[in-house]
Scaffold this active site. Structure first.
Site, PDB file in Angstrom:
ATOM      1  N   SER A 123       1.640  -5.772  -4.104  1.00 24.30           N
ATOM      2  CA  SER A 123       2.851  -5.016  -4.439  1.00 24.30           C
ATOM      3  C   SER A 123       4.064  -5.923  -4.469  1.00 24.30           C
ATOM      4  O   SER A 123       5.013  -5.692  -5.217  1.00 24.30           O
ATOM      5  CB  SER A 123       3.096  -3.921  -3.399  1.00 24.30           C
ATOM      6  OG  SER A 123       2.273  -2.818  -3.597  1.00 24.30           O
ATOM      7  N   ASP A 165       7.390   3.872  -8.692  1.00 27.03           N
ATOM      8  CA  ASP A 165       7.069   3.649  -7.286  1.00 27.03           C
ATOM      9  C   ASP A 165       7.556   4.840  -6.460  1.00 27.03           C
ATOM     10  O   ASP A 165       7.556   5.980  -6.951  1.00 27.03           O
ATOM     11  CB  ASP A 165       7.731   2.340  -6.832  1.00 27.03           C
ATOM     12  CG  ASP A 165       6.949   1.626  -5.740  1.00 27.03           C
ATOM     13  OD1 ASP A 165       6.849   2.171  -4.634  1.00 27.03           O
ATOM     14  OD2 ASP A 165       6.446   0.521  -5.998  1.00 27.03           O
ATOM     15  N   HIS A 216       8.995   1.629   0.007  1.00 24.59           N
ATOM     16  CA  HIS A 216       8.249   0.649  -0.776  1.00 24.59           C
ATOM     17  C   HIS A 216       8.956   0.298  -2.086  1.00 24.59           C
ATOM     18  O   HIS A 216       9.084  -0.878  -2.447  1.00 24.59           O
ATOM     19  CB  HIS A 216       6.859   1.231  -1.050  1.00 24.59           C
ATOM     20  CG  HIS A 216       5.883   0.324  -1.706  1.00 24.59           C
ATOM     21  ND1 HIS A 216       5.743   0.235  -3.068  1.00 24.59           N
ATOM     22  CD2 HIS A 216       4.947  -0.510  -1.189  1.00 24.59           C
ATOM     23  CE1 HIS A 216       4.784  -0.619  -3.367  1.00 24.59           C
ATOM     24  NE2 HIS A 216       4.274  -1.080  -2.245  1.00 24.59           N
TER      25      HIS A 216
END
Length: 623
Positions: free
Chosen positions: A446, A196, A263
């Site tokens: 996600s 990520d 994120h």
């Protein structure tokens, strides 16, 4: 009113919350916690800047850098890249360009080729054609940029003060049954690689669960570091962009400025946020270790870096990098293509290599409300694909769907309200990390994917022999809870909602011993009037289900929807076969019905058999 275009920060893929009128919750709406809307990511342009090339086994180019560069230079010249093009009309002048080998990759035979400038669509197509004309070359692709898209009272209840907002863990309808699952496993001894944006260092609620990984980003414009070098750690230094920062090399279009997403920290928190520490929020497999593998930064991440990240995370060899001393049993990938894209060969080769090394890969289905099988990463084989549900247990409006989705998990905000956010602690810096941290709500597939990655870690932590990816997929899909809202047949979202406790119970229950026990067939239990959707398989595949019936009340079993051809066989108190059953339905297609007007009390066993290959089929019991 004009819609603003921003870069992706909260999803695996491209979804605009603002463009469909979904407001972000204010701090007062949810106990002072903050939320962040979904935003878009830049679309990859038609042209190229980097390419991934697979050389044939035994070729000189595979062994010799000079020979490889000779072939690349020849292809560039034949494509006309070595000639400057003057400005014509609205077309800007283009200087002469060259291309050369940048590095070898972890997947055998693969290498990255870099052009000296961005190529337009016509130049890219011609260069690829000339490269493919070399007999030593097996395949050539543009190295594209990809985006990050809770009967017995449990004995363990975490003391983290804000877990009340974590409906995704605890809600009886839409949560993953975490509380009872924690009595069986907390993921101890398992490493989960989060491929990520990395993890921001110093997170007060990720103090004990993080181990160093690697920053795989090989372009300083993406990494925001001083050099193109890859570095140990995997720490997130931010993925902000200035206005039009990506335009011309990572995107074909202009775009607004955007702040850092953090994120990877949010995803990692769902897997293993420090729990029972009296601080903020909980994580699911909180005794596992999360290892950041940073592949996404400003403007996204190159496929070649992502591919190498998969291999390195699993313990494979990547040229120029030290060996991973803590290979990951589980890999989470909450990233993918914003538009339809079949699985690139470079990804499939890396996935196959990681599976061979013993890793299980969990991917987000994507947020384009389209067929997941048409988007990377769900279009790849040998992965567990996860769709998203909301607080009501129904399909999240943005979630990709289709037979490629194996199961779903909470991704949030299916209701497009302030009740359905997924919260974890992330940094508050708008560019690089600061000393300010806060629980922030995000939504997307996600957010759904790490629930399943955590479940995989919790199962692997307690089984005697680690499960393979297919065994794990079958375990998780056979122990799901039903959707809280019926899923339309046109948008199947997998077998149901992740139920970690049920998976752990099944994984840790000793097999029945027929010498001492009355062992019935192993079957997946059906719930009255709740359809099992998204069933698929090749010709000959069998699935066995069970249903506890009442006496004297009309009982019906039905299959419907999808494509292909299935047959249905039913027996009371025993497993049916094609040659021995109490009743059956074998019409052409998938519309099969078996009805008992005066059923017996007890267990009915239902066998679904593929008369031909089938996909997207639903099965339901009604009484």
């Amino acid at each position: 009113m004009k819609k603003k275009t921003k870069l992706g920060v909260a999803v695996a893929g491209v979804v605009l919350m603002a463009s469909i009128g979904v407001p972000a919750a204010s701090a007062a709406d949810i106990s002072g916690l903050q939320t962040r809307p979904l935003s878009t990511a830049p679309a990859a342009g038609e042209g190229g800047y980097r390419f991934v090339v697979k050389y044939r086994a035994g070729s000189a180019e595979l062994r010799d850098v000079a020979r490889a560069n000779q072939g690349i230079s020849t292809a560039a010249a034949r494509a006309g890249l070595n000639r400057a093009v003057p400005a014509m009309g609205r077309t800007a002048a283009r200087p002469a360009a060259s291309a050369a080998l940048l590095r070898r990759m972890g997947s055998p035979g693969w290498a990255v080729v870099k052009a000296s400038r961005s190529l337009n669509g016509a130049e890219t197509a011609q260069f690829i054609r000339e490269m493919k004309a070399n007999p030593a070359v097996e395949s050539v692709e543009v190295d594209r940029l990809y985006q990050h898209m809770a009967t017995d009272t449990p004995s363990f209840t975490p003391n983290d003060p804000q877990t009340a907002v974590q409906w995704n863990f605890y809600n009886a309808v839409s949560g993953v049954n975490a509380t009872t699952a924690w009595d069986i496993s907390q993921g101890e001894g398992i490493v989960v690689a989060v491929i990520d944006t990395g993890i921001a260092q110093g997170n007060p609620d990720l103090q004990t669960s993080v181990i160093p990984g690697y920053d795989m980003i090989s372009d300083k414009r993406v990494s925001r570091r001083a050099t193109d070098d890859r570095v140990v750690g995997g720490w997130d230094v931010g993925d902000w962009v200035e206005e039009n920062y990506c335009t011309g090399w990572a995107s074909a279009d202009p775009h607004d400025a955007d702040t850092s997403s953090w994120h990877g920290s949010h995803v990692s928190g769902t897997v293993a946020q420090d729990t029972n520490n009296g601080l903020n929020l909980a994580g699911l497999a909180f005794k596992s270790k999360v290892m950041p593998v940073r592949v996404l930064g400003s403007c996204g991440g190159f496929g070649s870096d992502i591919s190498d990240g998969i291999i390195w995370a699993a313990g494979g060899t990547v040229p120029g990098l030290p060996a991973n001393q803590t290979p990951a049993e589980v890999i989470n990938m909450s990233l993918g293509s914003g538009g339809p894209s079949t699985c690139p060969t470079i990804y499939q080769d890396a996935i196959n290599q990681a599976i061979g090394l013993g890793s299980i890969i969990v991917v987000a289905a994507g947020n384009s409300n389209g067929n997941a099988g048409s988007y990377t990463m769900s279009s790849c084989n040998n992965v567990i694909s996860v769709g998203a549900t909301g607080f009501n247990g129904g399909k999240a409006y943005y979630s990709n769907y289709g037979p490629r989705v194996d199961l779903s998990a909470p991704g949030g905000n299916a209701e497009q309200s302030n009740n359905g956010w997924i919260f974890q602690v992330i940094n508050r810096g708008e560019q690089g990390p600061t000393n300010e941290w806060a629980p922030i709500g995000l939504v997307g597939t996600s957010m759904a994917s790490p629930h399943v990655a955590a479940a995989v870690a919790m199962v692997q932590s307690v089984v005697d022999t680690p499960l393979t990816w297919s065994q794990m997929r079958d375990l998780l899909t056979s122990t799901v809870k039903p959707f809280g809202v019926a899923i339309p047949a046109a948008t199947p979202l997998g077998a149901g909602i992740l139920d970690i406790n049920a998976a752990l119970v099944k994984a840790t229950t000793p097999p029945c011993n027929p010498d001492v026990d009355d062992c019935g067939p192993v079957a997946t239990a059906l719930v009255n009037k709740v359809a099992v959707t998204g069933l698929s398989g090749p010709a000959g595949k069998e699935g066995l289900y069970s249903f506890e019936a009442e006496a004297g009340k009309v009982l019906t079993f039905m299959t419907y929807g999808g494509t292909g051809d299935v047959s249905l066989y039913v027996s009371h108190d025993k497993e049916p076969t094609a040659t021995s059953s109490d009743a059956h339905s074998t019409r052409a297609g998938n519309s099969e019905t078996v009805r008992f007007t005066t059923p017996k009390a007890g267990t009915y066993y239902i066998k679904l058999v593929g008369a031909a290959s089938y996909s997207g089929v639903s099965l339901v019991a009604r009484q």
